[in-house]
Design a protein around this motif. Sequence first.
Motif, PDB file in Angstrom:
ATOM      1  N   VAL A 171       1.000  -0.953   0.013  1.00 48.63           N
ATOM      2  CA  VAL A 171      -0.157  -0.300  -0.122  1.00 48.63           C
ATOM      3  C   VAL A 171       1.069   1.149  -0.037  1.00 48.63           C
ATOM      4  O   VAL A 171       1.680   1.140   0.762  1.00 48.63           O
ATOM      5  CB  VAL A 171      -1.314  -0.144   1.476  1.00 48.63           C
ATOM      6  CG1 VAL A 171      -1.869   1.474   1.704  1.00 48.63           C
ATOM      7  CG2 VAL A 171      -1.560  -1.356   1.020  1.00 48.63           C
ATOM      8  N   MET A 172       0.921   1.668  -1.121  1.00 46.77           N
ATOM      9  CA  MET A 172       1.567   3.265  -1.186  1.00 46.77           C
ATOM     10  C   MET A 172       0.914   4.265  -0.262  1.00 46.77           C
ATOM     11  O   MET A 172       0.035   4.872  -0.470  1.00 46.77           O
ATOM     12  CB  MET A 172       1.965   3.615  -2.387  1.00 46.77           C
ATOM     13  CG  MET A 172       3.084   2.184  -3.706  1.00 46.77           C
ATOM     14  SD  MET A 172       3.867   1.420  -2.471  1.00 46.77           S
ATOM     15  CE  MET A 172       5.522   2.918  -3.358  1.00 46.77           C
ATOM     16  N   GLN A 173       1.834   5.672   0.037  1.00 46.90           N
ATOM     17  CA  GLN A 173       1.010   6.516   0.498  1.00 46.90           C
ATOM     18  C   GLN A 173       1.600   7.408   0.936  1.00 46.90           C
ATOM     19  O   GLN A 173       2.485   7.485   0.185  1.00 46.90           O
ATOM     20  CB  GLN A 173       0.849   6.457   2.370  1.00 46.90           C
ATOM     21  CG  GLN A 173       0.408   7.185   2.640  1.00 46.90           C
ATOM     22  CD  GLN A 173      -0.407   7.126   4.158  1.00 46.90           C
ATOM     23  OE1 GLN A 173       0.397   6.646   4.731  1.00 46.90           O
ATOM     24  NE2 GLN A 173      -1.117   7.679   5.178  1.00 46.90           N
ATOM     25  N   ILE A 174       1.466   8.494   0.072  1.00 46.71           N
ATOM     26  CA  ILE A 174       1.900   9.982  -0.683  1.00 46.71           C
ATOM     27  C   ILE A 174       0.813  11.245   0.332  1.00 46.71           C
ATOM     28  O   ILE A 174      -0.319  10.690  -0.009  1.00 46.71           O
ATOM     29  CB  ILE A 174       2.300   9.755  -1.574  1.00 46.71           C
ATOM     30  CG1 ILE A 174       0.496  10.155  -3.155  1.00 46.71           C
ATOM     31  CG2 ILE A 174       3.621   8.880  -2.171  1.00 46.71           C
ATOM     32  CD1 ILE A 174       0.831  10.714  -4.346  1.00 46.71           C
ATOM     33  N   PRO A 175       1.393  11.872   0.990  1.00 46.45           N
ATOM     34  CA  PRO A 175       3.200  12.521   0.691  1.00 46.45           C
ATOM     35  C   PRO A 175       3.684  12.241   1.895  1.00 46.45           C
ATOM     36  O   PRO A 175       3.209  11.365   2.918  1.00 46.45           O
ATOM     37  CB  PRO A 175       3.288  14.302   0.523  1.00 46.45           C
ATOM     38  CG  PRO A 175       1.614  14.637   1.347  1.00 46.45           C
ATOM     39  CD  PRO A 175       1.135  13.551   1.147  1.00 46.45           C
ATOM     40  N   GLN A 176       5.265  11.954   2.224  1.00 44.74           N
ATOM     41  CA  GLN A 176       5.892  11.419   2.805  1.00 44.74           C
ATOM     42  C   GLN A 176       6.121  12.458   4.493  1.00 44.74           C
ATOM     43  O   GLN A 176       5.741  12.186   5.391  1.00 44.74           O
ATOM     44  CB  GLN A 176       7.145  10.760   2.802  1.00 44.74           C
ATOM     45  CG  GLN A 176       7.867  10.480   4.089  1.00 44.74           C
ATOM     46  CD  GLN A 176       9.114  10.065   3.636  1.00 44.74           C
ATOM     47  OE1 GLN A 176       9.670   9.853   2.427  1.00 44.74           O
ATOM     48  NE2 GLN A 176       9.853   9.368   4.507  1.00 44.74           N
TER      49      GLN A 176
END
Lengths: 110, 113
Positions: free
Chosen positions: A4-9
């Motif tokens: 699961v990719m999440q943006i922004p950091q």
Amino acid sequence: GQQVMQIPQYQHVQEGEDFTTYCNSSTTLSNIQWYKQRPGGHPVFLIQLVKSGEVKKQKRLTFQFGEAKKNSSLHITATQTTDVGTYFCAGSFGNEKLTFGTGTRLTIIP
Amino acid sequence: DVKVTQSSRYLVKRTGEKVFLECVQDMDHENMFWYRQDPGLGLRLIYFSYDVKMKEKGDIPEGYSVSREKKERFSLILESASTNQTSMYLCASTILLANTEAFFGQGTRLTVV
């Protein structure tokens, strides 16, 4: 494994501005959860979304689950200093355990 | 008030020491998890357990082992601590393996010197 990719950091906003964090998966999720971790604290459950296209609100927070159940967002309207922290999404693929995103760290400039 | 309790908030250990991190939950949950949290990397799963004496490797099990002799207790063991294991360790529990809220302990900040 599934990711699961999440943006922004990181996100720095002026107090009163809006804030949004996004989660994406290449595979359909069975559900998406959101957690908040205050500085020095531990993650605390905010909400779970299960249905395609679902939208839920908690005061100034709006959570959305995409129609294809592959993405989600958390939007905060008119941020306050109490909103500071790291926001994590976490998804389940079928009946598998939760997979956490990398988190978005929100700082508020007074 | 439901609780997941980790035995230590802060720990400092020497390289090569055997380290035990303990976690206890009072919710009669079947599933327990150990994560480590590092800046920019989010929460990475080390090991989890879905029943007493049962365990499964997570995404980063190397250098760690676990023990679950009782339902309420899940221990993380660093057989020979190394400096790259300096991190925040978080324990969590859930009633079901998937699709239910995770309850976290307060975390243990481990420093290996």
